[in-house]
Scaffold this motif. Structure first.
Motif, short mmCIF file in Angstrom:
data_model
loop_
_atom_site.label_atom_id
_atom_site.label_comp_id
_atom_site.label_asym_id
_atom_site.label_seq_id
_atom_site.Cartn_x
_atom_site.Cartn_y
_atom_site.Cartn_z
N GLY A 1 0.78 -1.24 0.00
CA GLY A 1 0.00 0.00 0.00
C GLY A 1 0.80 1.27 0.00
N TYR A 2 2.05 1.23 -0.49
CA TYR A 2 2.80 2.49 -0.62
C TYR A 2 3.66 2.45 -1.88
N PHE A 3 4.15 3.65 -2.27
CA PHE A 3 4.88 3.79 -3.51
C PHE A 3 6.39 3.87 -3.24
N VAL A 4 7.17 3.99 -4.32
CA VAL A 4 8.61 3.87 -4.23
C VAL A 4 9.23 4.93 -3.33
N LYS A 5 8.80 6.18 -3.46
CA LYS A 5 9.38 7.24 -2.64
C LYS A 5 9.20 6.95 -1.15
N GLU A 6 8.01 6.48 -0.77
CA GLU A 6 7.78 6.14 0.63
C GLU A 6 8.57 4.91 1.03
N TYR A 7 8.72 3.97 0.11
CA TYR A 7 9.52 2.77 0.38
C TYR A 7 10.95 3.15 0.74
N VAL A 8 11.54 4.03 -0.04
CA VAL A 8 12.91 4.50 0.25
C VAL A 8 12.96 5.17 1.62
N HIS A 9 11.99 6.02 1.89
CA HIS A 9 11.93 6.71 3.20
C HIS A 9 11.84 5.69 4.34
N ARG A 10 11.06 4.64 4.16
CA ARG A 10 10.90 3.63 5.21
C ARG A 10 12.20 2.85 5.44
N ILE A 11 12.91 2.52 4.38
CA ILE A 11 14.19 1.84 4.55
C ILE A 11 15.16 2.74 5.32
N GLU A 12 15.24 4.00 4.91
CA GLU A 12 16.14 4.93 5.60
C GLU A 12 15.74 5.07 7.07
N GLU A 13 14.46 5.09 7.35
CA GLU A 13 14.01 5.21 8.74
C GLU A 13 14.42 3.98 9.54
N ALA A 14 14.34 2.80 8.92
CA ALA A 14 14.76 1.58 9.61
C ALA A 14 16.24 1.64 9.98
N VAL A 15 17.06 2.19 9.09
CA VAL A 15 18.49 2.33 9.39
C VAL A 15 18.70 3.33 10.52
N ILE A 16 18.01 4.45 10.46
CA ILE A 16 18.12 5.46 11.52
C ILE A 16 17.75 4.85 12.87
N ARG A 17 16.69 4.04 12.91
CA ARG A 17 16.25 3.42 14.15
C ARG A 17 17.19 2.31 14.58
N THR A 18 17.93 1.72 13.67
CA THR A 18 18.95 0.74 14.02
C THR A 18 20.13 1.41 14.69
#
Length: 230
Positions: free
Chosen positions: A98-115
């Motif tokens: 339920g999301y597009f590529v731009k949000e997908y990239v943002h979510r990956i980056e957020e996962a790294v930040i939270r790691t």
């Protein structure tokens, strides 16, 4: 109902067969195929993205110090993979999530930040340059970066700790993200990382964080599972 995500920890695996397996999985999957997340590391290899230019590989001598250069179909330019780096390959159906590529990239980056956060390191995004960056003088600082960055030197005072390169076909993703934990960083000196001359690449060890790559791999996997949910 959240789509299923099955995580596999593959360990140290050669790049080319892993790339081929990701591509085969993605091209053969159906609307019912469960999403997967592959967590691994690779022996030393340079990988070129679709925008990659041969001139960004500055030095790669023949003989025992030679590192293979593999052409791939991910986005972006040249990067390096090696032991002590954690690589995450999300194999997702974005339409189902339920999301597009731009949000997908943002979510990956957020996962790294939270790691990075529980390790005492603050990760930052940089406009126009996908990936995660840290302040070299104070890796734990929470102050926002200048936005927009200084056009004369957008990476001044920063080091890149995570690189991102993805491929999306028929709404399905492969390739992914790499996070530097404790590795030999010298091969980065042979390339313009991600196509940027002079960009410094760092790992957690350089920042004074002693972390087990296997533990970071499990932490990153957990964060990706959370942030890539619907």
């Amino acid at each position: 109902m959240h789509p299923t995500l099955h995580t596999d920890f593959l360990g140290l695996v050669p790049y080319e067969p892993t790339y081929a397996a990701m591509r085969e999985f993605t091209e053969s999957r159906t609307s019912d195929t469960p999403d997967q997340l592959w967590i691994c590391s690779h022996p030393p290899v340079f990988t070129q993205g679709l925008a990659g230019q041969a001139g960004h590989v500055l030095l790669n001598p023949e003989g025992p110090d030679h590192i293979p250069v593999v052409q791939s179909n991910r986005g972006g330019q040249v990067t390096y993979h090696g032991p002590g780096q954690v690589v995450g390959y999300p194999l997702l159906d974005l339409r189902r999530r339920g999301y597009f590529v731009k949000e997908y990239v943002h979510r990956i980056e957020e996962a790294v930040i939270r790691t990075l956060a529980p390790l005492g390191v603050t990760g930052h995004r940089l406009a126009g340059a996908p990936g995660i960056y840290v302040r070299l003088d104070d890796p734990g600082a929470h102050a926002a970066l200048n936005d927009p960055p200084d056009p004369r030197d957008p990476f001044k005072g920063l080091g890149k700790i995570a690189a991102l390169g993805i491929k999306v076909t028929r709404h399905c993703t492969y390739h992914g993200v790499s996070l530097n934990v404790a590795m030999d960083l010298s091969p980065y000196g042979r390339i313009n990382p991600c196509g940027y001359a002079g960009l410094r690449t760092v790992d957690l060890a350089t920042l004074g964080v002693q972390a087990d790559p296997d533990e970071v791999a499990r932490l990153l996997a957990a964060k990706l599972e959370t942030w890539l949910a619907r």
